[in-house]
Motif scaffolding. Structure first.
Motif, mmCIF file in Angstrom:
data_model
loop_
_atom_site.group_PDB
_atom_site.id
_atom_site.type_symbol
_atom_site.label_atom_id
_atom_site.label_comp_id
_atom_site.label_asym_id
_atom_site.label_seq_id
_atom_site.Cartn_x
_atom_site.Cartn_y
_atom_site.Cartn_z
ATOM 1 N N SER A 46 0.868 -1.291 -0.205
ATOM 2 C CA SER A 46 0.169 0.127 -0.048
ATOM 3 C C SER A 46 1.213 1.069 -0.046
ATOM 4 N N ILE A 47 1.839 0.527 1.139
ATOM 5 C CA ILE A 47 2.594 2.247 0.528
ATOM 6 C C ILE A 47 3.400 2.557 -0.805
ATOM 7 N N ASP A 48 4.314 1.327 -0.634
ATOM 8 C CA ASP A 48 4.751 1.815 -2.496
ATOM 9 C C ASP A 48 3.577 2.041 -4.066
ATOM 10 N N GLU A 49 2.557 1.859 -3.554
ATOM 11 C CA GLU A 49 1.368 2.333 -4.307
ATOM 12 C C GLU A 49 1.067 3.592 -3.876
ATOM 13 N N PHE A 50 0.496 4.449 -2.936
ATOM 14 C CA PHE A 50 0.587 5.752 -2.721
ATOM 15 C C PHE A 50 1.735 6.340 -3.693
ATOM 16 N N ILE A 51 3.000 5.893 -3.166
ATOM 17 C CA ILE A 51 4.396 6.968 -3.851
ATOM 18 C C ILE A 51 4.242 6.769 -5.125
ATOM 19 N N GLU A 52 3.628 5.259 -5.966
ATOM 20 C CA GLU A 52 3.360 5.558 -7.204
ATOM 21 C C GLU A 52 1.680 6.722 -7.460
ATOM 22 N N GLU A 130 3.900 14.155 0.476
ATOM 23 C CA GLU A 130 3.884 13.366 1.312
ATOM 24 C C GLU A 130 3.915 13.359 2.843
ATOM 25 N N ILE A 131 2.810 12.729 3.479
ATOM 26 C CA ILE A 131 3.466 13.131 4.703
ATOM 27 C C ILE A 131 2.648 11.493 5.433
ATOM 28 N N PHE A 132 2.886 10.962 6.009
ATOM 29 C CA PHE A 132 3.085 9.380 6.324
ATOM 30 C C PHE A 132 2.942 9.337 7.758
ATOM 31 N N LEU A 133 1.003 8.982 8.103
ATOM 32 C CA LEU A 133 0.847 9.335 9.326
ATOM 33 C C LEU A 133 0.722 7.873 10.548
ATOM 34 N N LEU A 134 1.361 7.761 11.118
ATOM 35 C CA LEU A 134 1.764 6.039 12.054
ATOM 36 C C LEU A 134 1.373 5.937 13.100
ATOM 37 N N SER A 155 -6.977 15.500 2.547
ATOM 38 C CA SER A 155 -5.953 16.236 1.911
ATOM 39 C C SER A 155 -6.013 14.397 1.080
ATOM 40 N N GLU A 156 -5.441 14.332 0.114
ATOM 41 C CA GLU A 156 -4.552 13.153 -0.542
ATOM 42 C C GLU A 156 -3.317 13.171 -1.092
ATOM 43 N N LYS A 157 -2.466 13.927 -0.078
ATOM 44 C CA LYS A 157 -1.258 13.843 0.432
ATOM 45 C C LYS A 157 -1.119 12.468 1.619
ATOM 46 N N ILE A 158 -1.829 12.705 2.501
ATOM 47 C CA ILE A 158 -1.666 11.672 4.273
ATOM 48 C C ILE A 158 -1.810 10.859 3.926
ATOM 49 N N PHE A 159 -1.052 9.807 4.395
ATOM 50 C CA PHE A 159 -1.108 7.958 4.155
ATOM 51 C C PHE A 159 -0.739 7.818 5.448
ATOM 52 N N MET A 160 -1.868 7.398 6.201
ATOM 53 C CA MET A 160 -2.120 6.464 7.292
ATOM 54 C C MET A 160 -2.691 5.663 7.573
ATOM 55 N N VAL A 161 -1.325 4.300 8.836
ATOM 56 C CA VAL A 161 -1.686 3.205 9.748
ATOM 57 C C VAL A 161 -2.227 3.456 10.823
ATOM 58 N N PHE A 162 -3.809 3.038 11.257
ATOM 59 C CA PHE A 162 -3.914 3.178 12.566
ATOM 60 C C PHE A 162 -3.883 2.269 13.179
#
Length: 483
Positions: A46-52, A130-134, A155-162
């Motif tokens: 999912s991280i790879d796809e988000f970065i792409e 891109e911001i990654f929120l863990l 924002s479509e620039k934030i990737f989140m894992v809760f």
């Protein structure tokens, strides 16, 4: 800048500056990196796809019982971002809401707003990087799901894992649910246990067992079972008491590191108490009296035969109402400490029959039994009870891992009933029986004929390899644990 803002920024900065040391401490054992749970591959992809540029799965929620390795998954994601994807440290925010909550009330949305404003002089809608929120222990923000929804929408620039305890399952916003990808982190099956403890994995065996259950095709399963047995014999580190130890103490990554079984049981009991005393207490209107009742119900379950529970008798024992007992059991299920299965049959039959309850792992039952004073003195009988709970949890977890087309039932027939029935959509059911020291096939034959099944499965410790005789497949418990 007000005091609260300063406290939050100080906390984030301290967490970020300490992260290299934390990663080294938490992810390195004896000079080697910890092995990954299989869920990490999903996070990584999912991280790879988000970065792409694929923004579909950028809100991942990982609930799971305490101790199954969710925090480690976040550390591994942080390490991957930093060292494999070369993301700058200030673009990665790691927070433990549990720790932050000791300083100020944890509000994930507010924290993100403060960080973006002070670090990048921007806000969610204007974010251009891109911001990654863990976020760990997300349930300490009571509005965690709404926070995630707002961040996702703005924002479509934030990737989140809760991640968080199974309290994440207790309440979440329906609108947020449509945006999140939720993956329950289940206790380890035996393949995952071997991967963490011995750096050995045979994913082909697990996949072939799925085909065995789905279609009764045993040839590939036999092939990969032989491969697994040969590999373990040739693995000089492998302890041949390992599967028995796994049955009593497994399901949690800590077994890969500890050999003091008494301490392991104590750790499991401590985890249970934290779920009841922390996670469940956070629920609205959950009283101290029901806290006590929850602990008593869990110990009551641990000292009964597997699955047996009369809510009426339990209500009398606790001196409370059946409705309250049902409410407590429902909440315990949502924390994933226990799960239930219904009787096989029509909807009216399922409503009339009581549910059967099992613990998330046989190790939870074993730990509570040891802690409460096990009343079953017959070692063989006790082993059979643990095995039934273990098989139930393996099958239940199988239905939870994206296998929504499967439902697990128990057989409510009064005569010659089998232990479990697995139903896939509208296809013929698969009856499953535990052999427990015998190779009697009367019950499974009766179930095959009664339910129009094409074949049945006996999980039997009387065989060391998968065998198929006509329409009955025999599978050793250790092999079945790879499912």
């Amino acid at each position: 800048m007000d005091d609260k803002t300063q406290l939050i920024l100080n906390f984030i900065n301290e967490s970020s500056s300490n992260m290299p040391y934390v990663l080294k401490d938490k992810l390195i054992r004896d000079g080697k990196e910890l092995k990954y749970r299989f869920e990490f591959e999903e996070i990584k992809n999912s991280i790879d796809e988000f970065i792409e540029g694929n923004e579909l799965n950028r809100f991942i929620v990982l609930p799971g019982i305490r101790g199954v390795g969710k925090t480690t998954l976040l550390y591994q994601a942080y390490y991957y971002l930093l060292n494999e994807k070369h993301i700058l440290p200030d673009q990665i925010i790691y927070l433990s809401c549990d720790d932050l909550n000791n300083i100020v009330d944890c509000n994930i949305r507010e924290i993100v707003d403060i960080y973006l404003n002070n670090q990048f002089n921007t806000q969610l809608r204007l974010l251009d990087k891109e911001i990654f929120l863990l976020i760990d222990e997300s349930q300490y923000d009571k509005n965690w799901s709404m926070s995630g929804k707002i961040i996702y929408d703005r924002s479509e620039k934030i990737f989140m894992v809760f991640t968080g305890s199974s309290a994440l399952n207790l309440e979440y916003n329906a609108d947020a649910a449509r945006r999140m990808f939720k993956r329950v982190v289940t206790p380890l099956n035996y393949n995952e246990h071997l991967k963490l403890k011995y750096d050995y994995s045979n994913i082909n065996l697990g996949n072939s067992l799925v085909s065995l259950i789905l279609n009764g095709e045993e040839q590939n399963a036999i092939k990969y079972e032989n491969e697994m047995n040969r590999d373990l014999i040739n693995n000089i580190k492998y302890n041949f008491n390992d599967w028995d130890e796994y049955l009593k103490y497994g399901g949690f990554p800590i077994l890969a590191r500890k050999i003091n079984f008494r301490r392991l049981s104590t750790n499991i009991v401590d985890m249970i108490e934290k779920v009841v005393n922390t996670d469940m207490v956070a629920i609205k209107n959950f009283t101290f009296e029901n806290q006590t009742n929850s602990n008593r119900i869990l110990r009551y379950l641990a000292l009964q035969n597997a699955g047996d529970l009369s809510q009426n008798n339990l209500a009398k024992y606790l001196k409370t109402s059946q409705a309250n007992v049902k409410n407590i059991l429902d909440i315990l299920e949502k924390t994933h400490l226990i799960f239930s299965i219904e009787a096989y049959g029509t909807s009216s039959k399922r409503m009339k029959k009581t549910k059967k309850y099992y613990f998330a792992t046989s190790s939870i039952r074993n730990a509570l039994s040891e802690n409460s004073g096990n009343t079953i003195n017959d070692i063989k009988q006790y082993g059979g009870i643990l095995l039934e709970n273990h098989v139930a949890s393996i099958l239940f977890n199988f239905t939870q891992r994206g296998n929504d087309c499967f439902t697990l039932y128990y057989d409510a027939n009064k005569k010659r009933n089998v232990d479990f029935i697995l139903q896939r959509d509208f296809k013929n059911p698969v009856p499953i029986e535990l052999g427990r020291g015998r190779k009697d096939k009367k019950q499974i034959t009766h179930a095959i004929n009664s339910y129009g099944a094409d074949y049945g499965i006996i999980i039997s410790d009387t065989t060391t390899n998968i065998e198929k005789h006509n329409n009955i497949i025999y599978v050793p418990p250790k092999t079945f644990s790879f499912l």
